[in-house]
Design a protein around this motif. Structure first.
Motif, PDB file in Angstrom:
ATOM      1  N   LEU A   1      85.231  16.659 -10.535  1.00 52.00           N
ATOM      2  CA  LEU A   1      84.322  15.680  -9.950  1.00 52.00           C
ATOM      3  C   LEU A   1      84.487  15.589  -8.444  1.00 52.00           C
ATOM      4  N   ASN A   2      85.717  15.547  -7.985  1.00 49.14           N
ATOM      5  CA  ASN A   2      85.971  15.358  -6.551  1.00 49.14           C
ATOM      6  C   ASN A   2      85.419  16.505  -5.715  1.00 49.14           C
ATOM      7  N   SER A   3      85.361  17.702  -6.296  1.00 47.66           N
ATOM      8  CA  SER A   3      84.864  18.863  -5.551  1.00 47.66           C
ATOM      9  C   SER A   3      83.338  18.867  -5.443  1.00 47.66           C
ATOM     10  N   ARG A   4      82.680  17.999  -6.201  1.00 47.66           N
ATOM     11  CA  ARG A   4      81.222  18.001  -6.234  1.00 47.66           C
ATOM     12  C   ARG A   4      80.615  16.698  -5.708  1.00 47.66           C
ATOM     13  N   ALA A   5      81.143  15.585  -6.186  1.00 50.94           N
ATOM     14  CA  ALA A   5      80.549  14.286  -5.891  1.00 50.94           C
ATOM     15  C   ALA A   5      81.123  13.677  -4.615  1.00 50.94           C
TER      16      ALA A   5
ATOM     17  N   PHE B   1      76.848  16.279 -11.269  1.00 51.22           N
ATOM     18  CA  PHE B   1      77.443  15.347 -10.312  1.00 51.22           C
ATOM     19  C   PHE B   1      77.352  15.825  -8.861  1.00 51.22           C
ATOM     20  N   ASP B   2      76.607  16.899  -8.632  1.00 48.56           N
ATOM     21  CA  ASP B   2      76.496  17.433  -7.268  1.00 48.56           C
ATOM     22  C   ASP B   2      75.886  16.428  -6.300  1.00 48.56           C
ATOM     23  N   ASP B   3      75.000  15.588  -6.790  1.00 45.57           N
ATOM     24  CA  ASP B   3      74.358  14.598  -5.935  1.00 45.57           C
ATOM     25  C   ASP B   3      74.703  13.177  -6.376  1.00 45.57           C
TER      26      ASP B   3
ATOM     27  N   GLU C   1      73.377   5.519   4.595  1.00 42.39           N
ATOM     28  CA  GLU C   1      72.145   5.654   5.370  1.00 42.39           C
ATOM     29  C   GLU C   1      71.894   7.127   5.692  1.00 42.39           C
ATOM     30  N   GLY C   2      70.719   7.617   5.372  1.00 45.24           N
ATOM     31  CA  GLY C   2      70.367   9.006   5.636  1.00 45.24           C
ATOM     32  C   GLY C   2      70.832   9.976   4.572  1.00 45.24           C
ATOM     33  N   LYS C   3      71.542   9.478   3.554  1.00 40.14           N
ATOM     34  CA  LYS C   3      72.003  10.331   2.454  1.00 40.14           C
ATOM     35  C   LYS C   3      71.128  10.100   1.237  1.00 40.14           C
ATOM     36  N   HIS C   4      71.157  11.065   0.309  1.00 44.07           N
ATOM     37  CA  HIS C   4      70.358  10.948  -0.907  1.00 44.07           C
ATOM     38  C   HIS C   4      71.250  11.168  -2.116  1.00 44.07           C
ATOM     39  N   PHE C   5      71.271  10.177  -3.003  1.00 40.27           N
ATOM     40  CA  PHE C   5      72.015  10.276  -4.244  1.00 40.27           C
ATOM     41  C   PHE C   5      71.074   9.986  -5.411  1.00 40.27           C
ATOM     42  N   SER C   6      71.167  10.790  -6.456  1.00 41.89           N
ATOM     43  CA  SER C   6      70.331  10.544  -7.627  1.00 41.89           C
ATOM     44  C   SER C   6      71.109   9.847  -8.742  1.00 41.89           C
ATOM     45  N   LYS C   7      72.444   9.786  -8.601  1.00 35.79           N
ATOM     46  CA  LYS C   7      73.271   9.038  -9.549  1.00 35.79           C
ATOM     47  C   LYS C   7      74.329   8.270  -8.772  1.00 35.79           C
ATOM     48  N   ILE C   8      74.527   7.020  -9.124  1.00 34.64           N
ATOM     49  CA  ILE C   8      75.572   6.206  -8.489  1.00 34.64           C
ATOM     50  C   ILE C   8      76.400   5.550  -9.583  1.00 34.64           C
TER      51      ILE C   8
ATOM     52  N   TYR D   1      67.522  -0.454  -3.977  1.00 38.41           N
ATOM     53  CA  TYR D   1      66.599  -0.572  -2.856  1.00 38.41           C
ATOM     54  C   TYR D   1      66.875   0.506  -1.816  1.00 38.41           C
ATOM     55  N   LEU D   2      68.156   0.723  -1.522  1.00 35.18           N
ATOM     56  CA  LEU D   2      68.534   1.678  -0.482  1.00 35.18           C
ATOM     57  C   LEU D   2      68.482   3.128  -0.965  1.00 35.18           C
ATOM     58  N   GLN D   3      68.633   3.325  -2.274  1.00 36.37           N
ATOM     59  CA  GLN D   3      68.563   4.666  -2.871  1.00 36.37           C
ATOM     60  C   GLN D   3      67.561   4.619  -4.027  1.00 36.37           C
ATOM     61  N   PRO D   4      66.281   4.591  -3.725  1.00 34.38           N
ATOM     62  CA  PRO D   4      65.259   4.350  -4.760  1.00 34.38           C
ATOM     63  C   PRO D   4      65.153   5.425  -5.835  1.00 34.38           C
ATOM     64  N   ASP D   5      65.727   6.598  -5.605  1.00 32.47           N
ATOM     65  CA  ASP D   5      65.680   7.659  -6.625  1.00 32.47           C
ATOM     66  C   ASP D   5      66.915   7.673  -7.510  1.00 32.47           C
ATOM     67  N   ALA D   6      67.836   6.767  -7.270  1.00 32.61           N
ATOM     68  CA  ALA D   6      69.125   6.816  -7.955  1.00 32.61           C
ATOM     69  C   ALA D   6      69.109   6.100  -9.300  1.00 32.61           C
ATOM     70  N   THR D   7      69.805   6.695 -10.263  1.00 34.72           N
ATOM     71  CA  THR D   7      70.138   6.037 -11.516  1.00 34.72           C
ATOM     72  C   THR D   7      71.517   5.403 -11.333  1.00 34.72           C
ATOM     73  N   ILE D   8      71.665   4.157 -11.724  1.00 33.48           N
ATOM     74  CA  ILE D   8      72.917   3.435 -11.533  1.00 33.48           C
ATOM     75  C   ILE D   8      73.699   3.405 -12.842  1.00 33.48           C
ATOM     76  N   PHE D   9      74.971   3.778 -12.787  1.00 36.67           N
ATOM     77  CA  PHE D   9      75.849   3.742 -13.948  1.00 36.67           C
ATOM     78  C   PHE D   9      76.963   2.729 -13.704  1.00 36.67           C
ATOM     79  N   ILE D  10      76.948   1.655 -14.467  1.00 36.87           N
ATOM     80  CA  ILE D  10      77.992   0.640 -14.386  1.00 36.87           C
ATOM     81  C   ILE D  10      79.109   1.030 -15.341  1.00 36.87           C
ATOM     82  N   ASN D  11      80.254   1.398 -14.806  1.00 35.18           N
ATOM     83  CA  ASN D  11      81.407   1.709 -15.642  1.00 35.18           C
ATOM     84  C   ASN D  11      82.072   0.402 -16.049  1.00 35.18           C
ATOM     85  N   SER D  12      82.380   0.266 -17.319  1.00 35.97           N
ATOM     86  CA  SER D  12      83.055  -0.932 -17.785  1.00 35.97           C
ATOM     87  C   SER D  12      84.385  -1.117 -17.055  1.00 35.97           C
ATOM     88  N   ILE D  13      84.846  -2.352 -17.006  1.00 35.63           N
ATOM     89  CA  ILE D  13      86.191  -2.602 -16.486  1.00 35.63           C
ATOM     90  C   ILE D  13      87.166  -2.051 -17.518  1.00 35.63           C
ATOM     91  N   MET D  14      88.051  -1.181 -17.092  1.00 34.46           N
ATOM     92  CA  MET D  14      88.984  -0.561 -18.017  1.00 34.46           C
ATOM     93  C   MET D  14      89.998  -1.584 -18.525  1.00 34.46           C
TER      94      MET D  14
END
Length: 280
Positions: A113-117, A92-94, A151-158, A188-201
């Motif tokens: 998580l908060n200390s990394r992501a 979760f570092d990125d 903008e200007g940031k890089h995330f590989s997981k969202i 589109y804005l983060q083309p290297d990112a994998t997107i994780f949709i968390n279910s509605i709890m």
């Protein structure tokens, strides 16, 4: 007279070079809607085409870029179905986490998580707010849009979790459409990112049986719609309810004080679920 002509010619050449440099720099972002290829769109003409539509180099990018770029182009040729795997917290570092009060709770009560992501979470946030409003504190006391914030940031997981606050607004189809636009815009804005949709709890059984709006029937309908956005290649659906539900499919009574939000001590199962559902 000749000197003036030379000066004018020099200025024209310099101006053309500057305009071309600006066009090349922004052709894949702000000017992407106006650029097709070098043979059909000369670089010098690109800024002027955009300017005619009120678009300038400093124009803020939009999160709903999928309205301008076909989704097939965004996701490319990647069709490989990927399986979930177990990861450690360095995964979760990125990572970027986006969401409402439930996601805010994860940032507050899960230090691992908060200390990394990076977390962009806010009480009462909806999918419509994510796309259309300036809601993120930029650190200087100003509110900016999600597109501007990343903008200007890089995330590989969202990771995204919203949906409870939208119940009662529109219908399932409009909710799914708005959610998909946010997902595709992020791709589109983060083309290297994998997107994780968390279910509605889910909500607790007591809340489920006493609230005509915020109940698990309505939540399940919207979760089914969210599953349809996932392709298991770049977009994944995470059924967080597997980690927090009782045997009847309700949020465990002991984990919540109001039937909706987790108590501080009960965010760890969500954390552990994320650790067991990474994608390499």
């Amino acid at each position: 007279m000749k000197i003036k002509n030379y000066l004018l010619l020099t200025l024209i050449i310099i101006s053309s070079i500057i305009v071309s440099i600006v066009a090349i720099h922004f052709k894949d972002s702000v000017y992407s809607s106006y650029y097709t290829s070098i043979t059909t769109t000369p670089m010098e003409a690109l800024p002027f085409k955009a300017m005619a539509q009120g678009v300038y180099p400093w124009t803020e990018p939009e999160i709903n870029q999928e309205e301008k770029v076909d989704f097939e182009t965004i996701k490319g040729n990647e069709t490989t179905i990927k399986e979930f795997t177990t990861v450690d917290d360095s995964y979760f570092d990125d990572a970027l986490f986006i969401g409402d009060s439930r996601m805010l709770g994860l940032s507050q009560y899960c230090q691992a998580l908060n200390s990394r992501a990076t977390f962009y979470a806010e009480k009462s946030l909806t999918i419509y707010d994510i796309k259309n409003t300036e809601w993120i504190d930029d650190g200087d006391g100003n509110k900016v849009s999600l597109a501007k914030a990343i903008e200007g940031k890089h995330f590989s997981k969202i990771y995204i979790m919203v949906g409870i606050n939208e119940i009662g607004t529109g219908d399932v189809a409009s909710f799914k459409d708005a959610y998909a636009k946010v997902v595709y815009g992020l791709m589109y804005l983060q083309p290297d990112a994998t997107i994780f949709i968390n279910s509605i709890m889910h909500v607790s059984q007591e809340k489920d049986t006493t609230d005509e709006l915020y109940n698990n029937t309505n939540i399940n309908e919207r979760n089914e719609a969210l599953k349809e956005i996932a392709d298991n290649s770049r977009i994944f659906y995470l059924d967080i309810n597997e980690a927090v539900d009782d045997e009847n499919g309700n949020l465990k009574a002991e984990t919540t004080g109001d039937g909706v939000h987790l108590k501080a001590a009960y965010y760890e199962p969500w954390h552990q679920y994320l650790l067991s559902h990474g994608v390499e």
